[in-house]
Design a protein around this motif. Sequence first.
Motif, short mmCIF file in Angstrom:
data_model
loop_
_atom_site.label_atom_id
_atom_site.label_comp_id
_atom_site.label_asym_id
_atom_site.label_seq_id
_atom_site.Cartn_x
_atom_site.Cartn_y
_atom_site.Cartn_z
N PRO A 213 0.81 -1.22 0.00
CA PRO A 213 0.00 0.00 0.00
C PRO A 213 0.84 1.26 0.00
O PRO A 213 1.77 1.43 0.80
N ASN A 214 0.53 2.13 -0.98
CA ASN A 214 1.11 3.47 -1.08
C ASN A 214 2.62 3.50 -1.27
O ASN A 214 3.30 4.47 -0.95
N MET B 152 -3.88 2.43 -2.30
CA MET B 152 -4.90 1.63 -1.62
C MET B 152 -5.29 2.34 -0.34
O MET B 152 -4.53 3.15 0.20
N SER B 153 -6.48 2.06 0.16
CA SER B 153 -6.92 2.66 1.40
C SER B 153 -7.87 1.72 2.13
O SER B 153 -8.39 0.75 1.55
N THR C 218 -9.27 -3.73 2.36
CA THR C 218 -8.41 -2.78 1.66
C THR C 218 -8.94 -2.57 0.24
O THR C 218 -9.25 -3.54 -0.46
#
Length: 396
Positions: free
Chosen positions: A148-149, A165-166, A184
């Motif tokens: 992620p990120n 992604m969050s 996610t």
Amino acid sequence: RRPPRSTQSRSSAASDVYKRQYQRRVHGVIRGVSSILMVLDEITQVVKTHFNCDFVKGAELENQGSAGSLGAHWERRLFYNEIMTASITEEDIMSPLTLHLFQASGWYKVDFAFQEDLEWGKGKGCSFVFESCIFNGKKHFTEFCDVPNEWGCSFTGQYKAVCLMSKNDNQKVDESMDYFTDDTKAVDDFSDNCPYQYPILDCSISNYRFAFTEESFGPKSKCFTGTAVLSSKNLTAEPQKKYFRCLETECVVENDVQKLAIKIGDKTAYCTEDYAEISIEGYTGTLDCPKISLYCTKHGRKFDPPSNTPCLNDCSGKGVCNSGRCTCNENFTGPDCSESFCYLNCSSVGVCNQLNLACSCDKGYEGQFCQIPISQAVTTEKWEQVLRFKIFAILI
């Protein structure tokens, strides 16, 4: 071009075309998701050849979104930057898939000299079509990402990109797409929740300020990752630490072998093998080679459109339209120049002027969005952490 009108009435011919197309829409479940296939002989053969998979029955249509996208475009998960997917990604291309659909409609005579290669998923086999993009929290194919990120490069290399992604406790992810088992969510609403390096900073735009002194933005530049750092900076290359930067490239052919020349600082390095790690004089660590043919193929503009071709949203009044493509004013980016660098909030180390969308950086920082630490006590790594955190916070 449309073919000459036949003796059959226009309305009758159109009716036959639409009947043929809708009769060839087949519903099914693929990768655990309810899907719609366009099943026409010529289309199916294109898909079989592209993925090198004889078991496909047709071309998947978009399975997410509302009426404007659902069943009305090619599936993003499989066809990424094809021009007829549901939204713009990067360097959109007109692939044989869309051209064969035009021809099969009966309305057009197609000049296939205009077709462009779709590299996404090419030759990956039936597993790319029928299996999950993420297994046990890890990407199954190089087209996707799983951290992620994390910063890196977009698929075609035109952009610096982020694996966006969050998580939102109030937004549940469908079980068939909950690859990380914790809700996610990938930023792209059409990718079946498959995360990929989402384009952020365009390496081809010359007026960007540099995040690394060795970087070069411009029409010949592409994105590269690697652990390489200047030896003179007295930094130790970390095997697990990947930097990302835009570098000027040139594709050369020697003895019938295609090479990718990469200029980094005042040095030139050469990629001769796909995905190799190469050393650079004066640097510790290595630079990652891409798939050479991908970086040496012009994407999205094989044939330039007429100069009066309109641009998306007329460049939002923040850029100049040139043959259907926007050249954005300073501080703006995106396909229609609607995105400003203020959305990065000046990397959390500056103040954004809402009148001109320019950053006033805190002491010790400079750059178009305050991304360059000029204090010797602040490293590029710290800037990456700040920028990564800010983008993640925006998504939440």
